[in-house]
Design a protein around this motif. Sequence first.
Motif, PDB file in Angstrom:
ATOM      1  N   GLU A  56       0.865  -1.181   0.000  1.00  0.00           N
ATOM      2  CA  GLU A  56       0.000   0.000   0.000  1.00  0.00           C
ATOM      3  C   GLU A  56       0.902   1.232   0.000  1.00  0.00           C
ATOM      4  O   GLU A  56       1.597   1.508   0.981  1.00  0.00           O
ATOM      5  CB  GLU A  56      -0.923   0.019   1.223  1.00  0.00           C
ATOM      6  CG  GLU A  56      -1.849   1.216   1.236  1.00  0.00           C
ATOM      7  CD  GLU A  56      -3.052   1.034   2.142  1.00  0.00           C
ATOM      8  OE1 GLU A  56      -3.977   1.875   2.076  1.00  0.00           O
ATOM      9  OE2 GLU A  56      -3.067   0.060   2.909  1.00  0.00           O
ATOM     10  N   CYS A  71      -8.217   0.996   0.288  1.00  0.00           N
ATOM     11  CA  CYS A  71      -7.372  -0.162   0.570  1.00  0.00           C
ATOM     12  C   CYS A  71      -7.134  -0.904  -0.745  1.00  0.00           C
ATOM     13  O   CYS A  71      -8.093  -1.329  -1.401  1.00  0.00           O
ATOM     14  CB  CYS A  71      -8.039  -1.095   1.590  1.00  0.00           C
ATOM     15  SG  CYS A  71      -7.084  -2.592   1.952  1.00  0.00           S
ATOM     16  N   ARG A  76      -6.328  -6.022   0.655  1.00  0.00           N
ATOM     17  CA  ARG A  76      -7.601  -6.495   1.195  1.00  0.00           C
ATOM     18  C   ARG A  76      -7.754  -8.012   1.019  1.00  0.00           C
ATOM     19  O   ARG A  76      -8.208  -8.703   1.938  1.00  0.00           O
ATOM     20  CB  ARG A  76      -8.770  -5.757   0.525  1.00  0.00           C
ATOM     21  CG  ARG A  76     -10.146  -6.173   1.052  1.00  0.00           C
ATOM     22  CD  ARG A  76     -11.210  -5.155   0.705  1.00  0.00           C
ATOM     23  NE  ARG A  76     -10.989  -3.896   1.394  1.00  0.00           N
ATOM     24  CZ  ARG A  76     -11.364  -3.657   2.645  1.00  0.00           C
ATOM     25  NH1 ARG A  76     -11.978  -4.621   3.345  1.00  0.00           N
ATOM     26  NH2 ARG A  76     -11.140  -2.507   3.206  1.00  0.00           N
ATOM     27  N   ASN A  77      -7.364  -8.536  -0.135  1.00  0.00           N
ATOM     28  CA  ASN A  77      -7.476  -9.978  -0.357  1.00  0.00           C
ATOM     29  C   ASN A  77      -6.635 -10.770   0.640  1.00  0.00           C
ATOM     30  O   ASN A  77      -7.090 -11.779   1.188  1.00  0.00           O
ATOM     31  CB  ASN A  77      -7.047 -10.321  -1.785  1.00  0.00           C
ATOM     32  CG  ASN A  77      -8.015  -9.809  -2.829  1.00  0.00           C
ATOM     33  OD1 ASN A  77      -9.181  -9.535  -2.524  1.00  0.00           O
ATOM     34  ND2 ASN A  77      -7.555  -9.666  -4.065  1.00  0.00           N
ATOM     35  N   GLU A  80      -8.238 -10.387   4.204  1.00  0.00           N
ATOM     36  CA  GLU A  80      -9.485 -11.143   4.343  1.00  0.00           C
ATOM     37  C   GLU A  80      -9.181 -12.623   4.526  1.00  0.00           C
ATOM     38  O   GLU A  80      -9.794 -13.306   5.348  1.00  0.00           O
ATOM     39  CB  GLU A  80     -10.358 -10.928   3.113  1.00  0.00           C
ATOM     40  CG  GLU A  80     -11.053  -9.578   3.088  1.00  0.00           C
ATOM     41  CD  GLU A  80     -11.878  -9.375   1.834  1.00  0.00           C
ATOM     42  OE1 GLU A  80     -11.719 -10.190   0.879  1.00  0.00           O
ATOM     43  OE2 GLU A  80     -12.687  -8.420   1.790  1.00  0.00           O
ATOM     44  N   ILE A  85      -8.958  -8.083   8.545  1.00  0.00           N
ATOM     45  CA  ILE A  85      -9.546  -6.839   8.058  1.00  0.00           C
ATOM     46  C   ILE A  85      -9.902  -5.901   9.216  1.00  0.00           C
ATOM     47  O   ILE A  85      -9.639  -4.690   9.165  1.00  0.00           O
ATOM     48  CB  ILE A  85     -10.785  -7.108   7.184  1.00  0.00           C
ATOM     49  CG1 ILE A  85     -10.345  -7.600   5.805  1.00  0.00           C
ATOM     50  CG2 ILE A  85     -11.626  -5.849   7.022  1.00  0.00           C
ATOM     51  CD1 ILE A  85      -9.566  -6.572   5.000  1.00  0.00           C
ATOM     52  N   TYR A  88      -6.770  -4.336  10.494  1.00  0.00           N
ATOM     53  CA  TYR A  88      -6.293  -3.327   9.541  1.00  0.00           C
ATOM     54  C   TYR A  88      -7.121  -2.049   9.649  1.00  0.00           C
ATOM     55  O   TYR A  88      -6.556  -0.942   9.709  1.00  0.00           O
ATOM     56  CB  TYR A  88      -6.361  -3.885   8.126  1.00  0.00           C
ATOM     57  CG  TYR A  88      -6.155  -2.849   7.047  1.00  0.00           C
ATOM     58  CD1 TYR A  88      -4.868  -2.476   6.650  1.00  0.00           C
ATOM     59  CD2 TYR A  88      -7.243  -2.235   6.423  1.00  0.00           C
ATOM     60  CE1 TYR A  88      -4.675  -1.521   5.655  1.00  0.00           C
ATOM     61  CE2 TYR A  88      -7.064  -1.279   5.432  1.00  0.00           C
ATOM     62  CZ  TYR A  88      -5.780  -0.929   5.059  1.00  0.00           C
ATOM     63  OH  TYR A  88      -5.601   0.023   4.086  1.00  0.00           O
ATOM     64  N   ASP A  89      -8.435  -2.189   9.664  1.00  0.00           N
ATOM     65  CA  ASP A  89      -9.305  -1.012   9.733  1.00  0.00           C
ATOM     66  C   ASP A  89      -9.031  -0.207  10.995  1.00  0.00           C
ATOM     67  O   ASP A  89      -8.990   1.040  10.971  1.00  0.00           O
ATOM     68  CB  ASP A  89     -10.775  -1.428   9.688  1.00  0.00           C
ATOM     69  CG  ASP A  89     -11.219  -1.904   8.312  1.00  0.00           C
ATOM     70  OD1 ASP A  89     -10.498  -1.614   7.329  1.00  0.00           O
ATOM     71  OD2 ASP A  89     -12.262  -2.584   8.214  1.00  0.00           O
TER      72      ASP A  89
END
Length: 317
Positions: A56, A71, A76-77, A80, A85, A88-89
């Motif tokens: 990123e 993202c 994201r993949n 997940e 996730i 991360y958020d």
Amino acid sequence: MTITDTNQVVETKIEDEYNVGEGEGEEDDGTANEGFEDGTEVASGSYVVPKEVAVEELANYKGHKDLRDQCPAAVRNMLEEKDLIQTYDKFVKTIADTKETRGSILGKWKDQQFISVLDQFRDDFTAKGVKVALCKRKSGKGTHRWLEFIDVDKLEENGRSYVPQYDVANLSGQVIKTAYTKLQFPNGVAAEELKQWKGRDKLNEKIPIYVEKMMQEHDLLNEYDQMVKHVIEAGVGSRFKNWNIEKLKELIEEYKPMFSSKGVDIFVCHKQEYISHGQYGGHVENFRWIEFVDRAEQPSYQPQRDAETKDEGCAVM
């Protein structure tokens, strides 16, 4: 060859960055790492991470909004799949909400404050097989920052070793100063500058403390002394006795097997910068150094400015 010296390669505290006109007058002569052709290019193509790493990239100014709201699909993949996730958020929201992570006027990232927030989440990522690193690379193309999300399990499954060489949290404090920038080196890499003025005398008299420590740890002091004597005698031009990059490359190539057999790779590096004299033109300045890489600590490291990949077109001493 027992006198230690920290002036050839300066040891400095990792500092917050405030660059005005960064990259002025210099060209980007870095090279992407070999061996990761299947990976992702970052820093305008100057560096490649393996396919097991999701990236990123961070905007240098007021990048907290994009970090919070966007993202990349690859990130994201991976997260997940790792059930990360929510972690991360929470992490990116904390970065965005913590004003100390960036300057108040331009919104430029403050690396150490950023890392202090990242440190709060490292264990959560690590527990599920992901290492996270804040990376930074400076060159003539400017300063690039990015986050690396490293799938440790997949690296192991694929039999590959990788350490992010631009990880801000893993910098050793060694710095080589050029006219326009400072080159920084990670732990596991020792650098010895080949000074332009009285460079042979300085190389013979003093050994940088990081180089000395690595040579001692790998029982390479005898090989190092032999190489230094050879470089002093044969690594210069026949007339003016200035460093000759082609001769240096040949000499380093000769000693690579000796060092490699004990776990250390060596590279001769150089960087060219155009020094302007205003209305009177200018000249090209050459900066040269040797990098010693401990492969146990830096299995994937590639020299930042490898002389093997870029010819030295002009040597103005």
